[in-house]
Design a protein around this motif. Structure first.
Motif, PDB file in Angstrom:
ATOM      1  N   MET A 109      22.349 -77.378  16.917  1.00  0.00           N
ATOM      2  CA  MET A 109      22.374 -76.690  15.635  1.00  0.00           C
ATOM      3  C   MET A 109      22.477 -77.746  14.533  1.00  0.00           C
ATOM      4  SD  MET A 109      25.116 -73.723  16.770  1.00  0.00           S
ATOM      5  CE  MET A 109      25.019 -72.728  15.273  1.00  0.00           C
ATOM      6  N   ASP A 110      22.176 -77.373  13.290  1.00  0.00           N
ATOM      7  CA  ASP A 110      22.198 -78.355  12.211  1.00  0.00           C
ATOM      8  C   ASP A 110      23.606 -78.894  12.008  1.00  0.00           C
ATOM      9  OD1 ASP A 110      23.546 -76.864   9.794  1.00  0.00           O
ATOM     10  OD2 ASP A 110      22.101 -75.442  10.604  1.00  0.00           O
ATOM     11  N   ALA A 111      23.694 -80.106  11.447  1.00  0.00           N
ATOM     12  CA  ALA A 111      24.962 -80.828  11.327  1.00  0.00           C
ATOM     13  C   ALA A 111      26.014 -80.043  10.546  1.00  0.00           C
ATOM     14  CB  ALA A 111      24.715 -82.186  10.671  1.00  0.00           C
ATOM     15  N   GLU A 112      25.585 -79.354   9.495  1.00  0.00           N
ATOM     16  CA  GLU A 112      26.529 -78.584   8.685  1.00  0.00           C
ATOM     17  C   GLU A 112      27.180 -77.468   9.502  1.00  0.00           C
ATOM     18  OE1 GLU A 112      26.563 -75.831   4.611  1.00  0.00           O
ATOM     19  OE2 GLU A 112      24.831 -77.094   5.088  1.00  0.00           O
ATOM     20  N   LYS A 113      26.377 -76.784  10.309  1.00  0.00           N
ATOM     21  CA  LYS A 113      26.905 -75.699  11.131  1.00  0.00           C
ATOM     22  C   LYS A 113      27.846 -76.242  12.207  1.00  0.00           C
ATOM     23  CE  LYS A 113      25.559 -72.003  10.798  1.00  0.00           C
ATOM     24  NZ  LYS A 113      26.004 -70.848  10.004  1.00  0.00           N
ATOM     25  N   THR A 117      17.676 -78.752  21.312  1.00  0.00           N
ATOM     26  CA  THR A 117      18.123 -79.456  20.115  1.00  0.00           C
ATOM     27  C   THR A 117      19.349 -78.751  19.544  1.00  0.00           C
ATOM     28  OG1 THR A 117      15.862 -80.159  19.637  1.00  0.00           O
ATOM     29  CG2 THR A 117      17.439 -80.256  17.817  1.00  0.00           C
ATOM     30  N   GLN A 135      11.547 -77.856  19.624  1.00  0.00           N
ATOM     31  CA  GLN A 135      12.876 -78.450  19.519  1.00  0.00           C
ATOM     32  C   GLN A 135      13.916 -77.583  20.210  1.00  0.00           C
ATOM     33  OE1 GLN A 135      13.822 -81.580  17.929  1.00  0.00           O
ATOM     34  NE2 GLN A 135      11.655 -81.727  18.372  1.00  0.00           N
ATOM     35  N   LYS A 171       9.512 -76.356  15.552  1.00  0.00           N
ATOM     36  CA  LYS A 171      10.862 -75.795  15.620  1.00  0.00           C
ATOM     37  C   LYS A 171      11.108 -75.153  16.993  1.00  0.00           C
ATOM     38  CE  LYS A 171      14.102 -72.747  13.229  1.00  0.00           C
ATOM     39  NZ  LYS A 171      14.545 -72.030  14.431  1.00  0.00           N
TER      40      LYS A 171
END
Length: 382
Positions: A216-220, A214, A209, A206
């Protein structure tokens, strides 16, 4: 939403939480190692080594906490938040190293039965106490990590949790030897090593990354996009990019707006978007907004087009024989679709009536057609 703390307050909280963990790990390390040896438990000794690795990670966290809260400077304009990320990677690496050492030692003893330890009740009691203490340290540290959104403090919290879980495995491994399964103590040590390696890999991966930016996550990211599109004046957006820097997230985005609005209105829309994201998302600390009059993914900007001064001079040359050339009050240029549209403002008193103003306007537009870079010219009187 959580209340943002100053860098000094943040450091003090991280330091105090970590120092409590240091004290707990010092006590547990010596207790496990001493009573593991006295109680003949290989698993408990391995667990003691695990606790010693916690001391190393605590030291890394304390140093990183101090440096990561330093203010931004000329060489580090975005601050020093990545030091937290690097610390999380180091803690993960320590976990993996400890796991490998424990695995090889336990496996060797498992295959050579004469080296197997025979634990005593004393080892069982120490393993139980370790479970209680390490779980309490985990809960205390993870609460602080969530409040501060600190990846390195979170890494340290999970280091406490892995120690607690490993102590559970040690407890059952020792208990199994009492039932006649003499190899369970070594098996428990192997199980602990695999568990520690897994957690270490998760933390290190993590962090790596994050170090390579990298997103942020797709949902955010979808939530961010929704918030931006709801802003008045934003037609759409593209090139939305996100990345983490320690406990904070940075956002870059291009906003498509009406190409005919003023620079100040475009700036207002950009600032509204910036502040909206900072207010709505705790982790976002900085937003860079680029205002586009058209989708620059479809239309690349032509840098070979003339600048304002160059174009105005070209137009004056076209109109040099006209009285209007010396009366121009203002010229607004729109660089769109690889061409230039010009809006020219003239005083109303330059023409005697509307008919003469229309003829002047038509003549100006016709003569401007000689400039191939110009799409159209609009003349306004005031």
């Amino acid at each position: 939403m959580s209340v943002e703390q100053s860098p000094e307050q943040r450091y003090l909280v991280i330091r105090n939480v970590t120092l409590i963990g240091v004290i707990g790990n010092i006590l547990l390390s010596f207790i496990k190692l001493i009573f593991g040896w006295l109680g003949n438990s290989q698993a408990l000794i391995a667990d003691g080594i695990h606790s010693l690795s916690d001391l190393i990670s605590d030291a890394v966290v304390l140093v990183a906490a101090k440096w990561s809260t330093e203010q931004a400077d000329d060489k580090h304009p975005y601050g020093h938040g990545r030091i937290e990320t690097l610390a999380a990677v180091i803690v993960g690496g320590i976990l993996i190293f400890v796991a490998i050492v424990m695995l090889f030692d336990a496996a060797q003893r498992l295959w050579e039965a004469e080296y197997l330890f025979i634990p005593t009740t004393l080892s069982l009691v120490v393993a139980f106490l370790s479970i209680v203490i390490k779980e309490a340290l985990f809960q205390y540290t993870i609460i602080a990590a969530k409040k501060l959104r600190s990846p390195m403090l979170k890494a340290n919290a999970w280091h406490h949790r892995t120690d607690a879980i490993s102590s559970v495995m040690v407890f059952f491994g020792i208990a199994g030897t009492f039932a006649g399964f003499m190899w369970l103590d070594a098996v428990a040590a192997i199980g602990v090593s695999f568990m520690i390696a897994h957690v270490g890999w998760e933390l290190a991966w993590k962090g790596l990354q994050e170090l390579i930016d990298t997103a942020m996550d797709a949902e955010k990211v979808a939530e961010i996009e929704h918030q931006i599109k709801a802003i008045d004046g934003v037609r759409t957006l593209h090139m939305l990019r996100t990345r983490y820097m320690g406990s904070h997230a940075l956002v870059d985005v291009h906003l498509l707006v009406n190409p005919r609005i003023s620079v100040s209105e475009g700036h207002q829309i950009a600032e509204t978007a910036r502040q909206t994201l900072i207010d709505e998302f705790d982790e976002i600390s900085e937003v860079t907004v680029h205002i586009d009059p058209e989708n620059d993914e479809e239309y690349s900007v032509r840098i070979d087009l003339p600048t304002r001064n160059q174009l105005v001079e070209q137009l004056k040359q076209c109109w040099i024989d006209m009285i209007a050339v010396d009366k121009i009050e203002h010229v607004t240029l729109h660089y769109l679709g690889g061409k230039i549209s010009a809006e020219v403002v003239l005083p109303m008193n330059i023409a005697q009536d509307i008919s003469e103003a229309h003829k002047l306007s038509t003549k100006l537009c016709e003569q401007a057609k000689s400039q191939t870079c110009i799409r159209q010219v609009q003349v306004f009187f005031r």
